[in-house]
Design a protein around this motif. Structure first.
Motif, PDB file in Angstrom:
ATOM      1  N   CYS A   1       3.787 -14.115 -23.595  1.00  0.00           N
ATOM      2  CA  CYS A   1       3.600 -14.738 -24.981  1.00  0.00           C
ATOM      3  C   CYS A   1       2.294 -14.245 -25.491  1.00  0.00           C
ATOM      4  O   CYS A   1       2.062 -13.962 -26.771  1.00  0.00           O
ATOM      5  N   LEU A   2       1.297 -13.964 -24.552  1.00  0.00           N
ATOM      6  CA  LEU A   2      -0.207 -13.805 -25.301  1.00  0.00           C
ATOM      7  C   LEU A   2      -0.172 -12.221 -25.542  1.00  0.00           C
ATOM      8  O   LEU A   2      -0.654 -11.943 -26.574  1.00  0.00           O
ATOM      9  N   THR A   3       0.602 -11.455 -24.950  1.00  0.00           N
ATOM     10  CA  THR A   3       0.863 -10.057 -25.468  1.00  0.00           C
ATOM     11  C   THR A   3       1.400  -9.888 -26.965  1.00  0.00           C
ATOM     12  O   THR A   3       1.016  -9.107 -27.689  1.00  0.00           O
TER      13      THR A   3
ATOM     14  N   LEU B   1      21.037 -18.934 -29.141  1.00  0.00           N
ATOM     15  CA  LEU B   1      19.925 -19.215 -28.907  1.00  0.00           C
ATOM     16  C   LEU B   1      19.239 -20.023 -30.049  1.00  0.00           C
ATOM     17  O   LEU B   1      18.857 -19.398 -30.936  1.00  0.00           O
ATOM     18  N   GLN B   2      19.040 -21.272 -29.859  1.00  0.00           N
ATOM     19  CA  GLN B   2      18.484 -22.194 -31.111  1.00  0.00           C
ATOM     20  C   GLN B   2      16.797 -22.052 -30.982  1.00  0.00           C
ATOM     21  O   GLN B   2      16.199 -21.651 -29.864  1.00  0.00           O
ATOM     22  N   SER B   3      16.307 -22.020 -32.084  1.00  0.00           N
ATOM     23  CA  SER B   3      14.838 -22.019 -32.238  1.00  0.00           C
ATOM     24  C   SER B   3      14.054 -23.379 -31.628  1.00  0.00           C
ATOM     25  O   SER B   3      14.908 -24.441 -31.712  1.00  0.00           O
ATOM     26  N   HIS B   4      13.197 -23.145 -30.741  1.00  0.00           N
ATOM     27  CA  HIS B   4      12.739 -24.381 -30.279  1.00  0.00           C
ATOM     28  C   HIS B   4      11.893 -25.212 -31.169  1.00  0.00           C
ATOM     29  O   HIS B   4      11.819 -26.403 -30.830  1.00  0.00           O
ATOM     30  N   LEU B   5      11.623 -24.810 -32.334  1.00  0.00           N
ATOM     31  CA  LEU B   5      10.691 -25.542 -33.548  1.00  0.00           C
ATOM     32  C   LEU B   5      11.497 -26.286 -34.327  1.00  0.00           C
ATOM     33  O   LEU B   5      12.354 -25.743 -35.064  1.00  0.00           O
ATOM     34  N   SER B   6      11.258 -27.632 -34.391  1.00  0.00           N
ATOM     35  CA  SER B   6      11.926 -28.397 -35.502  1.00  0.00           C
ATOM     36  C   SER B   6      11.047 -29.727 -35.555  1.00  0.00           C
ATOM     37  O   SER B   6      10.439 -30.278 -34.851  1.00  0.00           O
TER      38      SER B   6
ATOM     39  N   GLU C   1       4.878 -20.333 -30.518  1.00  0.00           N
ATOM     40  CA  GLU C   1       5.886 -21.445 -30.317  1.00  0.00           C
ATOM     41  C   GLU C   1       6.241 -21.403 -28.863  1.00  0.00           C
ATOM     42  O   GLU C   1       6.269 -22.488 -28.248  1.00  0.00           O
ATOM     43  N   CYS C   2       6.531 -20.475 -28.110  1.00  0.00           N
ATOM     44  CA  CYS C   2       6.986 -20.305 -26.643  1.00  0.00           C
ATOM     45  C   CYS C   2       5.873 -20.777 -25.872  1.00  0.00           C
ATOM     46  O   CYS C   2       5.971 -21.581 -24.929  1.00  0.00           O
ATOM     47  N   LEU C   3       4.741 -20.238 -26.211  1.00  0.00           N
ATOM     48  CA  LEU C   3       3.416 -20.492 -25.345  1.00  0.00           C
ATOM     49  C   LEU C   3       3.173 -22.154 -25.286  1.00  0.00           C
ATOM     50  O   LEU C   3       2.976 -22.650 -24.382  1.00  0.00           O
ATOM     51  N   CYS C   4       3.221 -22.728 -26.407  1.00  0.00           N
ATOM     52  CA  CYS C   4       2.706 -24.009 -26.773  1.00  0.00           C
ATOM     53  C   CYS C   4       4.192 -24.826 -26.135  1.00  0.00           C
ATOM     54  O   CYS C   4       3.642 -25.857 -25.494  1.00  0.00           O
ATOM     55  N   LEU C   5       5.390 -24.530 -25.950  1.00  0.00           N
ATOM     56  CA  LEU C   5       6.413 -25.487 -25.502  1.00  0.00           C
ATOM     57  C   LEU C   5       6.487 -25.112 -24.260  1.00  0.00           C
ATOM     58  O   LEU C   5       7.368 -25.911 -23.506  1.00  0.00           O
ATOM     59  N   GLY C   6       6.018 -24.201 -23.605  1.00  0.00           N
ATOM     60  CA  GLY C   6       5.958 -24.149 -22.123  1.00  0.00           C
ATOM     61  C   GLY C   6       5.469 -25.374 -21.282  1.00  0.00           C
ATOM     62  O   GLY C   6       6.188 -25.686 -20.211  1.00  0.00           O
ATOM     63  N   GLY C   7       4.698 -26.025 -21.727  1.00  0.00           N
ATOM     64  CA  GLY C   7       3.942 -27.050 -21.004  1.00  0.00           C
ATOM     65  C   GLY C   7       5.054 -28.293 -21.049  1.00  0.00           C
ATOM     66  O   GLY C   7       5.062 -28.881 -20.147  1.00  0.00           O
TER      67      GLY C   7
ATOM     68  N   VAL D   1       4.963  -7.936 -36.065  1.00  0.00           N
ATOM     69  CA  VAL D   1       5.841  -8.589 -36.987  1.00  0.00           C
ATOM     70  C   VAL D   1       5.827  -9.953 -36.914  1.00  0.00           C
ATOM     71  O   VAL D   1       5.234 -10.449 -35.660  1.00  0.00           O
ATOM     72  N   ASP D   2       5.535 -10.646 -38.071  1.00  0.00           N
ATOM     73  CA  ASP D   2       5.355 -12.011 -38.006  1.00  0.00           C
ATOM     74  C   ASP D   2       6.342 -12.761 -37.102  1.00  0.00           C
ATOM     75  O   ASP D   2       5.637 -13.810 -36.699  1.00  0.00           O
ATOM     76  N   ALA D   3       7.613 -12.635 -37.398  1.00  0.00           N
ATOM     77  CA  ALA D   3       8.381 -13.522 -36.518  1.00  0.00           C
ATOM     78  C   ALA D   3       8.479 -13.480 -35.176  1.00  0.00           C
ATOM     79  O   ALA D   3       8.351 -14.569 -34.373  1.00  0.00           O
ATOM     80  N   VAL D   4       8.139 -12.243 -34.513  1.00  0.00           N
ATOM     81  CA  VAL D   4       7.555 -12.177 -33.234  1.00  0.00           C
ATOM     82  C   VAL D   4       6.423 -12.919 -32.763  1.00  0.00           C
ATOM     83  O   VAL D   4       6.245 -13.601 -31.791  1.00  0.00           O
ATOM     84  N   ARG D   5       5.292 -12.798 -33.514  1.00  0.00           N
ATOM     85  CA  ARG D   5       4.162 -13.634 -33.245  1.00  0.00           C
ATOM     86  C   ARG D   5       4.192 -15.030 -33.529  1.00  0.00           C
ATOM     87  O   ARG D   5       3.764 -16.011 -32.432  1.00  0.00           O
ATOM     88  N   LYS D   6       4.961 -15.563 -34.127  1.00  0.00           N
ATOM     89  CA  LYS D   6       5.373 -16.965 -34.450  1.00  0.00           C
ATOM     90  C   LYS D   6       6.132 -17.521 -33.247  1.00  0.00           C
ATOM     91  O   LYS D   6       5.734 -18.634 -32.581  1.00  0.00           O
ATOM     92  N   THR D   7       7.154 -16.661 -32.691  1.00  0.00           N
ATOM     93  CA  THR D   7       7.924 -17.033 -31.595  1.00  0.00           C
ATOM     94  C   THR D   7       7.236 -17.177 -30.381  1.00  0.00           C
ATOM     95  O   THR D   7       7.384 -18.045 -29.520  1.00  0.00           O
ATOM     96  N   ALA D   8       6.356 -16.009 -30.118  1.00  0.00           N
ATOM     97  CA  ALA D   8       5.340 -16.033 -28.952  1.00  0.00           C
ATOM     98  C   ALA D   8       4.546 -17.199 -28.905  1.00  0.00           C
ATOM     99  O   ALA D   8       4.187 -17.855 -28.025  1.00  0.00           O
TER     100      ALA D   8
END
Length: 739
Positions: free
Chosen positions: A544-546, A476-481, A561-567, A552-559
């Motif tokens: 995502c909001l939860t 699973l690749q990271s969505h952010l680049s 990121e995924c909230l923004c990319l959902g659109g 954990v910083d990595a979990v917060r950033k991933t959440a």
């Protein structure tokens, strides 16, 4: 000689031609003397030390040069002799033996094969594929004798090289007289005392089965890649091919019962290729073979057999007549339900991957027409490689109502429950694999075929390894680049199936394992692309909001990121749902984070700004973002451009409000984020970013002893970008001119 090898094969040089046989004799002498394979070891060491590894390392320098000379000279003489026009029978012409150019070199093969040197005997075998198509039939018989003796050689490395040679020759055989000998070689490899050679026998078995029709009806002039289909039952050659298949199938069956797990693993990894090569006459027998491997005592074999199920199912379903294609699913589903309780986490993880791939395949068959973009049949047609000759495509037969209900039943009653159970597995590796499978089943990347199971293998595949897994598990690749374009997803799961998965994903969001929580939220962008209902989207966004408040910083950033990319996934529904998602869901939470008393949340808001700008997710309408810069009544013909600009300015203003934050880490992240996004802004917004950075530097310097040099450093780094520097110089020159 190694340095002058290109001169030695120069066909237009009279000197090279005069020296050819003397050089060949010298190379044979060197190979005779190299009894300890010192040349091979030196070449392998040099490749490891600095060069690239080569499959000719076993040959050594002398063997490689000899093979190169024979290859070039036999090709040249072949052309010359063919132009002369020898009288040849039809069988020799069809099999590619248009001349006897290789006959002169058969003596070299005999000399090397009789040597006591291991290097010489390996070189003798390596000349087989080079000369095969340039020998008359009597000398082909001599070459077959050399290869047969090499397959019984006392040295394991000679037998391994011979097995590789047989694999190449199987593609060159267009003469039915040579097929029984190749079948005999398969049977001999099956009984070799070396496990790796027995594993290689499986590869040779399906490869030979795949090329059997070519030996009877193929044309060497079209090459081995143009594999012909099995002849119909009414064809006189059908029985010949069928009887040879009767000898090949027991080889695979015996290997599946081998005492060594590595050999059985090779069979498990290549069952799909075998069923593709043998044809629908043998489907039931090979299904039984795979079922036995799914219950193997070794966990690695069970895991590989499980990973093979999606490829196997596709080969059988697309290769059988309509109405009989559900046999494979009905046979394998009970075992799949049993495997989900397997004691090995490795096997359960493989089941999660296989279930996700089968989910994609069956949804495409049951719910998509032949021309649908998500249809696997459509995807296969887009590939350069031709469809499998054993799997005639039945256009349109899966789009009817009966096929839809049949495949939907398997999806709803088997695969969704399997994934739900595996998502609750106590082992975090299994849970992560299950989440990855659900993510891949919820989306199909239009930019890469990596997320789609490549179920039908063909001869374009490279790098076969009999002992390694041939099933690729997509990571699973990271969505952010920063350099990444806007993601494009094609929905696979239905609304009902998404709703069934949501409670399980919500439970995973509270897991004690932070990697599980991170994997649970990574699925959000994919799930959003599968639904039209706002209520369902709202429930998905809660994941995502939860986790945006996770410790954990990595979990917060991933959440975030995924909230923004959902659109970006919602925009494919035909409406501007993506902008509405950003405006009504993302931006309000972005503002909430920027006003939070927790510094970590304020830094998270800057991360969200970076994701929105770099992925081009800003809405294009003024109504969706609150902004006082432009009012609806003041729109002109360029209202859409002005609206988007104001939307970006509104988001940049949030970043500007944090430039004077009380926490230095928040302030320095403002410079970091603006340095990343400033190159993507238009002129007016870039000017705004410049003013924010300049003001931040001034304020930071005015703090005196409380100033932070890192804040000044990152702000100056952002200003030092070429585009910003040019902009500042232009503004300065303009001011001087006005004065």
């Amino acid at each position: 000689l190694q340095r002058t090898r290109f001169f030695l094969v120069e066909t237009s040089s009279s000197t090279a031609t005069a020296l050819r046989w003397e050089i060949i004799d010298y190379l044979c002498t060197v190979l005779d003397l190299d009894t300890e394979q010192e040349l091979s070891e030196k070449e392998a060491a040099s490749a490891t030390g600095g060069g690239e590894a080569s499959p000719t390392n076993d040959l050594g320098s002398a063997g490689s040069i000899l093979k190169l000379i024979v290859l070039n000279c036999s090709t040249l003489d072949d052309t010359i002799n063919y132009n002369v026009g020898d009288d040849l029978d039809d069988l020799s012409t069809r099999s590619g033996n248009t001349s006897n150019a290789g006959n002169a070199f058969i003596s070299v093969v005999h000399r090397l094969a009789a040597s006591k040197s291991t290097s010489a005997r390996i070189a003798a075998c390596s000349l087989g594929p080079v000369l095969w198509s340039h020998l008359d039939f009597p000398r082909q018989l001599q070459l077959r004798g050399v290869i047969t003796r090499a397959l019984h050689d006392v040295e394991v490395i000679v037998r391994k090289s011979t097995a590789a040679v047989l694999h190449e020759i199987a593609e060159l055989v267009f003469d039915r007289r040579s097929v029984p000998w190749l079948v005999l070689m398969c049977e001999r490899s099956m009984t070799d005392p070396e496990p790796q050679l027995r594993a290689a026998a499986m590869t040779l078995t399906w490869h030979l089965a795949e090329h059997l029709p070519n030996a009877f009806t193929g044309d060497a002039n079209k090459g081995s890649l143009s594999i012909r289909r099995l002849p119909p039952r009414t064809d006189p050659t059908f029985m010949d091919v069928y009887l040879l298949q009767c000898k090949l199938l027991p080889v695979a069956s015996n290997l599946a019962e081998d005492r060594m797990p590595s050999v059985r693993l090779s069979v498990a990894a290549q069952c799909d290729r075998l069923v593709n090569a043998m044809g629908e006459h043998w489907f039931n027998i090979i299904i039984d073979l795979l079922q036995a491997l799914l219950s193997d005592s070794d966990e690695r074999v069970r895991s590989e057999a499980t990973l093979c199920m999606p490829r196997f199912a596709e080969s059988v379903i697309l290769g059988t007549e309509e109405g009989q294609d559900s046999i494979v699913l009905e046979s394998l589903m009970p075992l799949a339900l049993k495997i989900q309780k397997d004691s090995s986490p490795l096997v359960r993880s493989s089941l999660a991957t296989a279930a996700g791939e089968l989910l994609i395949f069956l949804v495409g068959l049951g719910g998509a027409s032949h021309d649908a973009p998500s249809s696997p049949i459509r995807k296969r047609e887009g590939n350069e490689a031709p469809p499998s000759p054993r799997s005639p495509r039945r256009e349109g037969s899966y789009a009817d109502e009966t096929g839809y209900k049949r495949y939907k039943k398997h999806v709803d009653d088997t695969f969704i429950p399997i994934l739900q159970n595996l998502l609750q597995d106590p082992n975090p590796e299994v849970t992560t694999a299950s989440l990855r499978a659900v993510t891949n089943a919820s989306r199909s990347s239009a930019r890469s075929s990596a997320s789609t199971p490549s179920c039908s293998h063909n001869k374009y595949d490279n790098g076969d390894d009999d002992l390694a897994s041939v099933a690729s598990v997509t990571s699973l690749q990271s969505h952010l680049s920063v350099d990444r374009t806007k993601p494009v997803f094609i929905p696979v799961l239905s609304e009902k199936q998404v709703l069934r998965l949501l409670p399980t994903l919500s439970n995973l969001a509270t897991s004690a394992q932070w990697r599980v929580r991170q994997s649970a939220v990574e699925i959000v962008p994919a799930l959003l692309g599968c639904t039209h209902r706002h209520e369902t989207r709202h429930e998905i966004s809660k994941l995502c909001l939860t986790l945006m408040g996770d410790k954990v910083d990595a979990v917060r950033k991933t959440a975030a990121e995924c909230l923004c990319l959902g659109g970006s996934n919602l925009a494919m529904h035909g409406k501007d749902d993506g902008g509405e998602w950003i405006a009504k869901i993302v931006v309000p939470h972005l503002k909430t984070c920027s006003l939070s008393e927790d510094a970590k949340q304020r830094m998270l808001s800057l991360k969200m700004i970076e994701i929105i700008i770099t992925n081009g997710l800003c809405p294009a309408r003024l109504e969706v973002v609150e902004s006082g810069d432009v009012s609806p009544s003041s729109r002109n013909d360029n209202s859409e451009v002005a609206t988007k600009e104001s939307a970006v300015r509104s988001i940049l203003s949030i970043a500007a409000s944090l430039a004077s934050d009380t926490v230095p880490n928040v302030r320095l992240n403002v410079g970091r984020v603006l340095a990343v996004i400033v190159g993507m802004l238009d002129r007016s917004n870039a000017e705004f970013a410049v003013s924010v950075l300049e003001q931040q530097i001034e304020e930071e310097k005015s703090r005196g002893a409380e100033s932070d040099r890192d804040v000044i450093y990152f702000a100056q780094q952002a200003l030092s970008q070429s585009s910003l520097s040019d902009l500042r110089r232009e503004s300065s020159l303009m001011s001087s001119f006005m004065e």
